[in-house]
Write an enzyme that holds these catalytic residues in place. Structure first.
Site, mmCIF file in Angstrom:
data_model
loop_
_atom_site.group_PDB
_atom_site.id
_atom_site.type_symbol
_atom_site.label_atom_id
_atom_site.label_comp_id
_atom_site.label_asym_id
_atom_site.label_seq_id
_atom_site.Cartn_x
_atom_site.Cartn_y
_atom_site.Cartn_z
ATOM 1 N N ASP A 428 0.013 -9.231 -14.057
ATOM 2 C CA ASP A 428 0.091 -8.832 -15.460
ATOM 3 C C ASP A 428 1.480 -8.270 -15.745
ATOM 4 O O ASP A 428 2.012 -7.479 -14.951
ATOM 5 C CB ASP A 428 -0.969 -7.767 -15.772
ATOM 6 C CG ASP A 428 -1.027 -7.447 -17.256
ATOM 7 O OD1 ASP A 428 -1.580 -8.276 -18.003
ATOM 8 O OD2 ASP A 428 -0.491 -6.392 -17.658
ATOM 9 N N GLU A 471 -0.315 -12.379 -21.433
ATOM 10 C CA GLU A 471 0.781 -12.078 -20.506
ATOM 11 C C GLU A 471 0.296 -12.008 -19.056
ATOM 12 O O GLU A 471 0.958 -11.435 -18.193
ATOM 13 C CB GLU A 471 1.454 -10.760 -20.897
ATOM 14 C CG GLU A 471 0.624 -9.513 -20.724
ATOM 15 C CD GLU A 471 -0.261 -9.195 -21.925
ATOM 16 O OE1 GLU A 471 -0.706 -8.048 -22.017
ATOM 17 O OE2 GLU A 471 -0.498 -10.081 -22.771
#
Length: 554
Positions: A428, A471
């Site tokens: 992440d 993301e």
């Protein structure tokens, strides 16, 4: 050194062979009538020209006349006949002068030594009985062994690769052919001894007619094969959409209609380099095929650059298309460009271990196959691009979530069968929302593209990198435990954070956090593996300051 060794071997073989022939002819005399000699010589040359090529071997029934003339006239006459026949056929019809003298010398030694051994053991010349059959068999086997012994060392002296499969096929086929030729040779000899020259010649004529019809049938069969090959290529165009299977089928169809020792397909990549996409050859000659050719480099690159087919009879002597990599292993070549709508997209190349092995028919059929191949290849490439788009995230060019789910389930199923681990890294981007809020989504997209590129640079070729969502990225790592995958995750973390990402808004420093888990040690299913890697990511990284890697602990 190799050239000197070859020259020395050739000189010794020619000197010994022709000296032995001249010496024995003077000592024992030539008993055959010269008119009959001329007739039989014509018959033998004709039979040799009507021979059938099988892989690298040419099968002919001309030894029938050698056996018959030996039983009638003795070793010297039959050796002289066989020597003259092979020299005429090799020098004047196949245009190989040196090979003609080498073959002549080899036949001289072969038939004179085998013939005199026959007589020493008790075989009779000019008469035949069933009791002499064993001596005839010894004569044939001795000539066979000597012939292959000399040929083996001749090729070794030339530095050629000696293929086990070639020798097995060649020897078995020739030995099987002797089961037919020995009885026929004995029959012809008896016809001569009982009924004279005219009846003998009448029985030679059917041999020539038989060879002619066999060759005609073989040519018709080959023509039918070529039509079938073109038909199969059309079927490939309409049925096969996998590029690898398409190329495999193209090689298979080409081999059916053109006799080859090695064959390869090169295709151009986006940068114009010719990549070796598919090769089929004997293991000993795999070194002939480079992985990559630049445009106009070597034989393959030049043909692709010029866009014209090339047939080369002697690779070692050819100057314009010189390619030492290939000529080290092969003597003849056909290279045909594969042309698409926008120009040359690759080449099909076929090679033989013999000089002047290909003819115009081989070239024409390869050009016809190439024309059809281009359609099949372009169809497969288009399908690949469409398929790739359907499983690829358009922004980052990594795999998408749908493909990730499919591959993860497949990898775990394979792992269960093979008892090997599968690891998963969930990544992440830290504080990515701030980048979007501060710089806008265009800059955010540029950041994600660069992060994806850096992740891919840190993993192996068979690892799967996917955009899991927003993301977040995921990496599937077959055959690695969580501890081993942790090393790669650390490498990714360092690669992303070690240098800023250049964007239109300036340099931006980015960090990532990663959670790692593996199957079957830390998860018993694909769903659990994702859940546990995610838990390691958030519990082990996000809550502890980010920019770190954590392994799920049970």
């Amino acid at each position: 050194m190799l050239k000197k060794r070859e020259t020395l071997f050739d000189f010794v073989l020619i000197a010994v062979g022709f000296s032995l022939l001249i010496y024995t002819c003077f000592k024992y005399g030539i008993k055959i009538d010269m008119k009959l000699f001329a007739i039989l010589l014509i018959a033998m040359v004709t039979l040799d020209n009507l021979g059938i090529k099988y892989t690298d071997i040419k099968l002919s029934i001309s030894p029938v006349i050698t056996i018959a003339s030996f039983l009638i006239y003795g070793a010297e006459s039959s050796a002289l006949l066989a020597t003259a026949s092979t020299m005429i056929e090799t020098i004047f019809f196949r245009k190989k002068v040196k090979n003609g003298f080498l073959n002549g010398a080899m036949f001289s030694i072969t038939y004179i030594v085998a013939g005199h051994l026959y007589e020493i053991l008790g075989g009779k010349i000019g008469q035949f009985s069933v009791g002499q059959l064993i001596y005839v068999v010894i004569y044939v086997l001795t000539s066979f062994v000597i012939n292959y012994f000399i040929l083996y060392y001749a090729l070794k002296a030339q530095g050629k690769i000696l293929f086990k499969k070639y020798w097995t096929e060649s020897s078995v086929l020739e030995l099987v052919s002797y089961f037919v030729m020995v009885p026929v040779g004995i029959f012809l000899a008896n016809m001569y001894m009982k009924f004279g020259t005219v009846i003998f010649i009448y029985h030679v004529i059917p041999l020539i007619l038989l060879s002619f019809f066999i060759k005609a049938f073989r040519d018709l069969y080959k023509a039918n094969q070529r039509l079938n090959a073109l038909y199969e290529m059309v079927k490939i165009i309409n049925s096969k959409l996998d590029l690898d299977k398409t190329l495999e089928a193209i090689l298979y169809e080409t081999e059916k209609v053109v006799t080859v020792s090695g064959i390869a397909i090169y295709l151009k990549d986006d940068n114009g380099f010719l990549i070796n996409e598919k090769t089929k050859c004997r293991e000993e000659s795999i070194g002939a095929f480079k992985d990559v050719y630049m445009n106009n480099e070597g034989l393959i690159g030049k043909v692709a650059g010029e866009g014209k087919s090339v047939m080369i009879g002697n690779l070692k002597a050819d100057k314009r298309y010189s390619d030492k990599n290939i000529s080290k292993y092969y003597d003849s070549a056909i290279v045909v460009p594969i042309k698409g709508a926008e120009g040359v997209i690759g080449c099909i190349s076929a090679f033989q271990n013999e000089i002047n092995a290909f003819d115009e028919d081989s070239l024409k059929i390869m050009e016809a196959l190439s024309e059809q191949s281009s359609i099949a290849i372009m169809n497969a490439k288009r399908y690949f691009e469409i398929s790739k788009r359907s499983i690829t995230d358009p922004l980052t060019k990594t795999y998408n979530r749908r493909f990730f789910d499919q591959i993860l389930h497949d990898s775990i199923a394979k792992s269960s069968i093979e008892k090997t681990p599968v690891s998963l890294i969930m990544l992440d981007v830290d504080r990515f929302k701030q980048i979007n809020d501060t710089y806008g989504h265009m800059v955010g997209d540029a950041v994600l593209r660069e992060i994806a590129s850096r992740i891919k640079s840190c993993v192996r070729n068979n690892d799967i990198v996917a955009r899991y969502g927003g993301e977040e990225f995921s990496v599937i790592l077959p055959n690695l435990t969580a501890e081993q995958a942790c090393v790669i995750a650390e490498r990714i973390r360092y690669e992303v954070s070690s240098k800023p990402i250049k964007t239109d808004a300036g340099d931006i420093n980015i960090t990532v956090s990663a959670g790692v888990a593996d199957f079957p040690n830390k998860a018993e299913s694909a769903e659990k593996l994702i859940s546990h890697a995610d838990r390691a990511l958030y519990a082990g990284c996000k809550t502890k300051g980010r920019d770190r890697v954590a392994v799920y602990e049970i």
